[in-house]
Design a protein around this motif. Structure first.
Motif, PDB file in Angstrom:
ATOM      1  N   GLN A  13     -85.952  35.918  40.377  1.00 28.00           N
ATOM      2  CA  GLN A  13     -87.358  36.018  40.742  1.00 28.00           C
ATOM      3  C   GLN A  13     -87.538  36.811  42.022  1.00 28.00           C
ATOM      4  OE1 GLN A  13     -89.461  32.346  41.552  1.00 28.00           O
ATOM      5  NE2 GLN A  13     -91.359  33.421  42.028  1.00 28.00           N
ATOM      6  N   ILE A  14     -88.427  37.805  41.939  1.00 25.36           N
ATOM      7  CA  ILE A  14     -88.798  38.613  43.104  1.00 25.36           C
ATOM      8  C   ILE A  14     -90.244  38.307  43.481  1.00 25.36           C
ATOM      9  CG2 ILE A  14     -89.300  40.963  43.889  1.00 25.36           C
ATOM     10  CD1 ILE A  14     -86.892  41.922  42.337  1.00 25.36           C
ATOM     11  N   TYR A  15     -90.441  37.983  44.740  1.00 25.40           N
ATOM     12  CA  TYR A  15     -91.776  37.831  45.313  1.00 25.40           C
ATOM     13  C   TYR A  15     -92.038  39.130  46.064  1.00 25.40           C
ATOM     14  CZ  TYR A  15     -95.634  35.256  47.554  1.00 25.40           C
ATOM     15  OH  TYR A  15     -96.871  34.801  47.968  1.00 25.40           O
ATOM     16  N   PRO A  16     -92.659  40.119  45.413  1.00 24.23           N
ATOM     17  CA  PRO A  16     -92.688  41.488  45.959  1.00 24.23           C
ATOM     18  C   PRO A  16     -93.163  41.595  47.394  1.00 24.23           C
ATOM     19  CG  PRO A  16     -93.504  41.474  43.706  1.00 24.23           C
ATOM     20  CD  PRO A  16     -93.344  40.035  44.105  1.00 24.23           C
ATOM     21  N   LYS A  17     -94.115  40.777  47.767  1.00 22.19           N
ATOM     22  CA  LYS A  17     -94.687  40.858  49.102  1.00 22.19           C
ATOM     23  C   LYS A  17     -93.639  40.632  50.185  1.00 22.19           C
ATOM     24  CE  LYS A  17     -98.970  39.319  51.359  1.00 22.19           C
ATOM     25  NZ  LYS A  17    -100.171  38.452  51.218  1.00 22.19           N
ATOM     26  N   SER A  18     -92.591  39.874  49.840  1.00 30.20           N
ATOM     27  CA  SER A  18     -91.572  39.506  50.822  1.00 30.20           C
ATOM     28  C   SER A  18     -90.178  40.020  50.475  1.00 30.20           C
ATOM     29  CB  SER A  18     -91.516  37.972  50.959  1.00 30.20           C
ATOM     30  OG  SER A  18     -92.712  37.469  51.481  1.00 30.20           O
ATOM     31  N   PHE A  19     -90.074  40.916  49.510  1.00 31.55           N
ATOM     32  CA  PHE A  19     -88.741  41.352  49.076  1.00 31.55           C
ATOM     33  C   PHE A  19     -88.205  42.500  49.929  1.00 31.55           C
ATOM     34  CE2 PHE A  19     -85.788  43.465  46.012  1.00 31.55           C
ATOM     35  CZ  PHE A  19     -84.883  42.434  45.922  1.00 31.55           C
ATOM     36  N   ASN A  20     -88.885  43.641  49.920  1.00 32.33           N
ATOM     37  CA  ASN A  20     -88.417  44.783  50.722  1.00 32.33           C
ATOM     38  C   ASN A  20     -89.564  45.761  50.904  1.00 32.33           C
ATOM     39  OD1 ASN A  20     -86.492  46.431  52.094  1.00 32.33           O
ATOM     40  ND2 ASN A  20     -86.299  47.701  50.258  1.00 32.33           N
ATOM     41  N   ASP A  21     -89.812  46.140  52.150  1.00 28.55           N
ATOM     42  CA  ASP A  21     -90.917  47.032  52.494  1.00 28.55           C
ATOM     43  C   ASP A  21     -90.390  48.435  52.744  1.00 28.55           C
ATOM     44  OD1 ASP A  21     -93.200  48.262  53.467  1.00 28.55           O
ATOM     45  OD2 ASP A  21     -93.025  47.367  55.463  1.00 28.55           O
ATOM     46  N   ALA A  22     -90.817  49.381  51.899  1.00 31.36           N
ATOM     47  CA  ALA A  22     -90.320  50.751  52.024  1.00 31.36           C
ATOM     48  C   ALA A  22     -91.217  51.642  52.883  1.00 31.36           C
ATOM     49  CB  ALA A  22     -90.165  51.380  50.638  1.00 31.36           C
ATOM     50  N   ASN A  23     -92.485  51.271  53.066  1.00 25.36           N
ATOM     51  CA  ASN A  23     -93.396  52.175  53.789  1.00 25.36           C
ATOM     52  C   ASN A  23     -93.785  51.696  55.184  1.00 25.36           C
ATOM     53  OD1 ASN A  23     -95.223  50.146  53.295  1.00 25.36           O
ATOM     54  ND2 ASN A  23     -96.511  51.331  51.889  1.00 25.36           N
ATOM     55  N   GLY A  24     -93.238  50.570  55.635  1.00 25.09           N
ATOM     56  CA  GLY A  24     -93.431  50.137  57.003  1.00 25.09           C
ATOM     57  C   GLY A  24     -94.750  49.466  57.320  1.00 25.09           C
ATOM     58  N   ASP A  25     -95.469  49.020  56.293  1.00 25.71           N
ATOM     59  CA  ASP A  25     -96.745  48.345  56.570  1.00 25.71           C
ATOM     60  C   ASP A  25     -96.587  46.836  56.704  1.00 25.71           C
ATOM     61  OD1 ASP A  25     -96.328  47.576  53.966  1.00 25.71           O
ATOM     62  OD2 ASP A  25     -98.237  48.313  53.184  1.00 25.71           O
ATOM     63  N   GLY A  26     -95.348  46.342  56.617  1.00 22.25           N
ATOM     64  CA  GLY A  26     -95.092  44.917  56.779  1.00 22.25           C
ATOM     65  C   GLY A  26     -95.169  44.108  55.500  1.00 22.25           C
ATOM     66  N   ILE A  27     -95.465  44.771  54.382  1.00 22.17           N
ATOM     67  CA  ILE A  27     -95.597  44.104  53.088  1.00 22.17           C
ATOM     68  C   ILE A  27     -94.637  44.763  52.100  1.00 22.17           C
ATOM     69  CG2 ILE A  27     -97.159  43.623  51.165  1.00 22.17           C
ATOM     70  CD1 ILE A  27     -99.463  43.680  53.175  1.00 22.17           C
ATOM     71  N   GLY A  28     -93.876  43.963  51.384  1.00 23.02           N
ATOM     72  CA  GLY A  28     -92.968  44.500  50.380  1.00 23.02           C
ATOM     73  C   GLY A  28     -93.715  45.284  49.323  1.00 23.02           C
ATOM     74  N   ASP A  29     -93.009  46.175  48.643  1.00 24.25           N
ATOM     75  CA  ASP A  29     -93.685  47.062  47.697  1.00 24.25           C
ATOM     76  C   ASP A  29     -92.740  47.484  46.574  1.00 24.25           C
ATOM     77  OD1 ASP A  29     -92.081  49.030  49.055  1.00 24.25           O
ATOM     78  OD2 ASP A  29     -93.678  49.240  50.536  1.00 24.25           O
ATOM     79  N   ILE A  30     -93.292  48.248  45.634  1.00 26.05           N
ATOM     80  CA  ILE A  30     -92.524  48.687  44.463  1.00 26.05           C
ATOM     81  C   ILE A  30     -91.362  49.573  44.875  1.00 26.05           C
ATOM     82  CG2 ILE A  30     -92.631  50.119  42.385  1.00 26.05           C
ATOM     83  CD1 ILE A  30     -95.489  49.048  41.958  1.00 26.05           C
ATOM     84  N   GLN A  31     -91.617  50.497  45.786  1.00 27.62           N
ATOM     85  CA  GLN A  31     -90.532  51.371  46.238  1.00 27.62           C
ATOM     86  C   GLN A  31     -89.434  50.564  46.913  1.00 27.62           C
ATOM     87  OE1 GLN A  31     -90.776  53.960  44.699  1.00 27.62           O
ATOM     88  NE2 GLN A  31     -91.800  55.638  45.759  1.00 27.62           N
ATOM     89  N   GLY A  32     -89.813  49.499  47.585  1.00 29.90           N
ATOM     90  CA  GLY A  32     -88.818  48.626  48.202  1.00 29.90           C
ATOM     91  C   GLY A  32     -87.941  47.955  47.164  1.00 29.90           C
ATOM     92  N   ILE A  33     -88.532  47.533  46.047  1.00 29.25           N
ATOM     93  CA  ILE A  33     -87.738  46.946  44.960  1.00 29.25           C
ATOM     94  C   ILE A  33     -86.790  47.995  44.392  1.00 29.25           C
ATOM     95  CG2 ILE A  33     -87.831  45.857  42.690  1.00 29.25           C
ATOM     96  CD1 ILE A  33     -90.624  44.809  43.439  1.00 29.25           C
ATOM     97  N   ARG A  34     -87.291  49.205  44.199  1.00 25.05           N
ATOM     98  CA  ARG A  34     -86.442  50.280  43.653  1.00 25.05           C
ATOM     99  C   ARG A  34     -85.201  50.494  44.529  1.00 25.05           C
ATOM    100  NH1 ARG A  34     -89.489  55.648  43.066  1.00 25.05           N
ATOM    101  NH2 ARG A  34     -87.476  56.229  42.159  1.00 25.05           N
ATOM    102  N   GLU A  35     -85.389  50.428  45.844  1.00 19.92           N
ATOM    103  CA  GLU A  35     -84.261  50.635  46.754  1.00 19.92           C
ATOM    104  C   GLU A  35     -83.162  49.593  46.556  1.00 19.92           C
ATOM    105  OE1 GLU A  35     -85.781  50.559  50.696  1.00 19.92           O
ATOM    106  OE2 GLU A  35     -86.779  52.518  50.568  1.00 19.92           O
ATOM    107  N   LYS A  36     -83.538  48.407  46.081  1.00 19.40           N
ATOM    108  CA  LYS A  36     -82.582  47.301  45.976  1.00 19.40           C
ATOM    109  C   LYS A  36     -82.064  47.078  44.561  1.00 19.40           C
ATOM    110  CE  LYS A  36     -83.010  46.501  50.366  1.00 19.40           C
ATOM    111  NZ  LYS A  36     -81.899  46.859  51.304  1.00 19.40           N
ATOM    112  N   ILE A  37     -82.325  47.987  43.656  1.00 18.45           N
ATOM    113  CA  ILE A  37     -81.784  47.833  42.299  1.00 18.45           C
ATOM    114  C   ILE A  37     -80.259  47.749  42.306  1.00 18.45           C
ATOM    115  CG2 ILE A  37     -81.526  48.962  40.046  1.00 18.45           C
ATOM    116  CD1 ILE A  37     -84.427  49.867  40.285  1.00 18.45           C
ATOM    117  N   PRO A  38     -79.545  48.557  43.117  1.00 18.57           N
ATOM    118  CA  PRO A  38     -78.075  48.400  43.153  1.00 18.57           C
ATOM    119  C   PRO A  38     -77.638  46.994  43.569  1.00 18.57           C
ATOM    120  CG  PRO A  38     -78.714  50.499  44.121  1.00 18.57           C
ATOM    121  CD  PRO A  38     -79.979  49.733  43.901  1.00 18.57           C
TER     122      PRO A  38
END
Length: 556
Positions: A13-38
Motif C-alpha cells: 500500500q502506497i499513501y501517495p501524499k507521504s510516499f515520495n515528493d519529486a517536485n519539492g512542494d512537500g507532498i508526495g506525487d506520481i513522479q515520486g512513486i515512479r522514482e521508487k519503482i526499483p
C-alpha cells in the motif's frame, strides 16, 4: 501478476501524499512513486495499492472525492498516471486503485447540483430527510464525531454523512447512481488498472426507515445492509469479472458471516475483505478513544476464528497489521525500543504472513517504522483526530489525557512521510513536508535498511518470496496450536502430510512452549534470529520476540 495467482501475491500500500515528493512542494506525487519503482521491485511485491489520488478538497485526505475520473493536480496529471501504470507493468507490478464509493465530497458536481432543489436530476443521488433545522432525522452518529446529518437550507432537508460533514453519502438505491459508479470503474479499468480496493463498501445499503438507535451509534442499521450483496454482484457482473479486476473490500464493523458471503467465489461479489476486529483488542469497552493494553488472548482468538471460519465457509482474508488508518503496529502490539524494535517488527510480520490469505504491507512497515513523537495537537492534520480531541475535552477529559489518547490512536501516526534517508526531511522532499516526519528518521530509514542484510526490509523480502515458494502457505489449512499460551501465538498450516509450523513470542522475555502435536523432519524456513536459529523441538525455548517458521511432516 494474473488474476489466477493472486492468492500467492503480496500487495504493497502506497499513501501517495507521504510516499515520495519529486517536485519539492512537500507532498508526495506520481513522479515520486515512479522514482521508487526499483525499490518496490527489489522488495518483491506483486501489486501496489494507491490510496485516492483524485481531485479532493482534502478534508479527509483524499477520501472526499470531488471528481472520480481525474487526477488531483497536486499529484500530477492523468498522462503521468498512465506512464506510472506502464512502468509498473513493465516491472511485473500490478496496480490497485482505492475507490471511495459510499460517499462523495460535497464539492463534487453531483452534490453541488443535488443541493439546489428537490427537482434537480442529481438530488436523488444522495440520501435526504425532510425536517426542521433543530430536529435531527435520527440519532445516528458520524464516525468522525457528532450527528451524521447536516441541514441544507435550499431544500429544507438533511443529508446523510456517515463521515465528515463534507462527505455526503450516495444513495445506492437509485439505479442511476449505480450506473455512474460502474462508469467510473470502467474508466479506470479501460486505462489498465488491475484492481480496486473499495472503501467502506459494506456501508452502501442503509435501512431506509432510518430508525433511532437506542443501544448504539446507528451503525447496525447501515452495516452489511439488506441490499449490499445484490449491489456488489451487479458491479461484479458488469465490471469486475469482464475486466478481470482483483477486488478487496474494506469492511467496517462487519461480521464473519457477511465476509464469507462477500468472498465466496460462487457469489461473484469480491475476492477478499479487510476486517478490523483484531485491531480493536486495545480498545477499552470497544471504544477507539479509550486506551487499554492489548488483550493478547483476544487477539489470538480473533485471528484464529477468522482463519478457521473463512476457510470453512470458502471465503478469503486480506491479511494486514497496518494501513493509512491505523497506528504503526510495532509501536502498538510490538516494542519500538531500540533493543527490540526490529525483532518485534519481524515477529509481527511472520505471525501475520504465515496465515491463510493475501498479505498487505503498508509503506514503512517493511523497515519497522514507528509512531512519531507528537509535541502538540497543532501538529495533527487528521480531521478525525482533531475532532475527537475537542470532543474528549468537552466530555470532561483533561487536555493531557485527550492529547495522549490522540497520540496513540491518530491516523496521522501512519501518514507521516516515508524516511528514505538521514538527509534533511528524511529525503522525502526538498520543501516543507505537509505532515511532520518522525524524529527517529536519522536511524530508521530506507537507506540504512538496504545496507544491512539482517534489516526488517530483507525479512519482508524473504517472507514475500516464501509465499511463492511454499504452496502450503497459500493452500494449507490453519490449525491453532498455542492453547491460549500467555506469551506465544503458534499455529500450523497443513496441506496433506506437509506442515508449516509457526511460533511467535509476543513478549520481551524468554519463554518455553510445548507443542500438543509433534511433527518430523522439521527444517527452519525463516527466523528473526538470523544466524542463530532455534532448532525445532517438541518443547521449544523462544527468546524475546522470537518468531520461526518450520517445515515438516505430520506423524500420521
Amino acid at each position: 501478476m494474473t488474476k489466477k495467482n493472486w492468492r500467492e501475491a503480496s500487495i504493497y500500500q502506497i499513501y501517495p501524499k507521504s510516499f515520495n515528493d519529486a517536485n519539492g512542494d512537500g507532498i508526495g506525487d506520481i513522479q515520486g512513486i515512479r522514482e521508487k519503482i526499483p525499490y518496490l521491485k527489489e522488495l518483491g511485491i506483486d501489486m501496489v495499492w494507491l490510496t485516492p489520488m483524485q481531485p479532493s478538497p482534502q478534508k479527509d485526505n483524499g477520501y472526499d472525492v470531488s471528481d472520480y475520473c481525474a487526477i488531483n493536480p497536486v499529484y500530477g496529471t492523468i498522462e503521468e498516471f498512465k506512464v506510472l501504470l506502464e512502468e509498473l507493468h513493465a516491472e511485473g507490478i500490478d496496480m490497485m486503485l482505492d475507490m471511495v464509493l459510499n460517499h462523495t465530497s460535497t464539492e463534487h458536481h453531483w452534490f453541488q447540483e443535488a443541493k439546489k432543489s428537490k427537482d434537480n436530476p442529481y438530488h436523488d443521488y444522495y440520501i435526504w430527510r425532510e425536517g426542521e433545522p433543530e430536529t435531527l432525522p435520527n440519532n445516528w452518529q458520524s464516525k468522525f464525531g457528532g450527528s451524521s446529518w447536516a441541514y441544507n437550507d435550499a431544500t429544507s432537508e438533511f443529508y446523510l454523512h456517515l463521515f465528515d460533514v463534507t462527505q455526503a453519502d450516495l444513495d445506492w438505491r437509485n439505479p442511476k447512481v449505480r450506473e455512474e459508479i460502474k462508469a467510473v470503474l470502467k474508466f479506470w479499468a479501460d486505462l489498465g488498472v488491475d484492481g480496486f480496493r473499495l472503501d467502506v463498501i459494506n456501508l452502501i445499503s442503509k435501512d431506509d426507515t432510518f430508525p433511532d438507535d437506542y443501544v448504539g451509534d446507528g451503525r447496525r442499521f447501515y452495516t452489511d445492509g439488506e441490499h449490499v450483496h445484490a449491489y456488489l454482484n451487479e458491479i461484479n457482473t458488469e465490471v469486475f469479472t469482464p475486466y478481470g479486476i482483483l477486488t478487496v473490500g474494506e469492511m467496517s464493523s462487519t461480521s464473519m458471516e457477511a465476509c464469507i458471503q462477500y468472498t465466496q467465489p460462487e457469489n461473484k461479489e469480491l475476492d477478499m475483505t479487510f476486517n478490523f476486529h483484531h485491531l480493536k483488542v486495545d480498545y477499552k469497552d470497544g471504544d477507539k478513544w479509550q486506551l487499554k493494553d492489548m488483550d493478547f488472548s483476544q487477539l489470538k482468538t480473533l485471528l484464529s476464528d477468522w482463519q478457521t471460519g473463512m476457510q470453512a465457509g470458502g471465503g478469503w482474508n486480506a491479511l494486514f497489521w497496518c494501513n493509512h488508518d491505523q497506528p504503526r503496529i510495532v509501536s502498538r502490539y510490538g516494542n519500538d525500543s531500540v533493543e527490540y524494535r526490529e525483532k518485534s517488527a519481524k515477529m509481527l510480520a511472520l505471525a501475520m504472513h504465515g496465515l491463510q490469505g493475501t498479505p498487505y504491507i503498508y509503506q514503512g512497515e517493511e523497515i519497522g517504522a514507528t509512531n512519531p513523537k507528537w509535541r502538540s495537537i497543532d501538529e495533527f492534520m487528521d480531521v478525525e483526530s482533531t475532532n475527537m480531541f475537542e470532543i474528549m475535552i468537552k466530555e470532561g477529559r483533561t487536555e493531557a489525557e485527550a492529547f495522549e489518547t490522540v497520540c496513540q490512536r491518530s491516523r496521522d501516526n501512519s501518514r507521516t512521510p516515508i524516511p528514505w534517508s538521514s538527509a534533511d526531511n528524511a529525503g522525502f522532499t526538498t520543501g516543507k513536508p505537509w505532515l511532520k516526519i518522525a524524529e527517529n528518521y536519522t536511524t530508521i530509514n530506507v537507506t540504512e535498511a538496504l545496507e544491512r542484510k539482517d534489516s526488517v526490509f530483507y525479512f519482508y523480502q524473504h517472507l514475500i518470496a516464501l509465499r511463492k515458494a511454499e504452496k502450503t502457505l497459500v493452500n494449507g489449512l490453519f490449525k491453532r496450536q498455542d492453547q491460549d499460551d500467555a506469551a506465544v501465538f503458534a499455529y500450523d498450516r497443513v496441506d496433506g502430510k506437509e506442515v508449516l509450523r509457526v511460533a511467535a513470542n509476543f513478549t520481551d522475555e524468554t519463554v518455553t512452549f510445548e507443542w500438543s502435536e509433534d511433527i518430523r523432519l522439521a527444517e527452519t524456513l525463516l527466523t528473526n534470529y538470523e544466524g542463530e536459529a532455534t532448532t525445532y523441538q517438541t518443547k521449544v525455548q523462544l527468546r524475546p520476540y522470537e518468531s520461526i517458521i518450520w517445515k515438516g511432516e505430520t506423524l500420521a
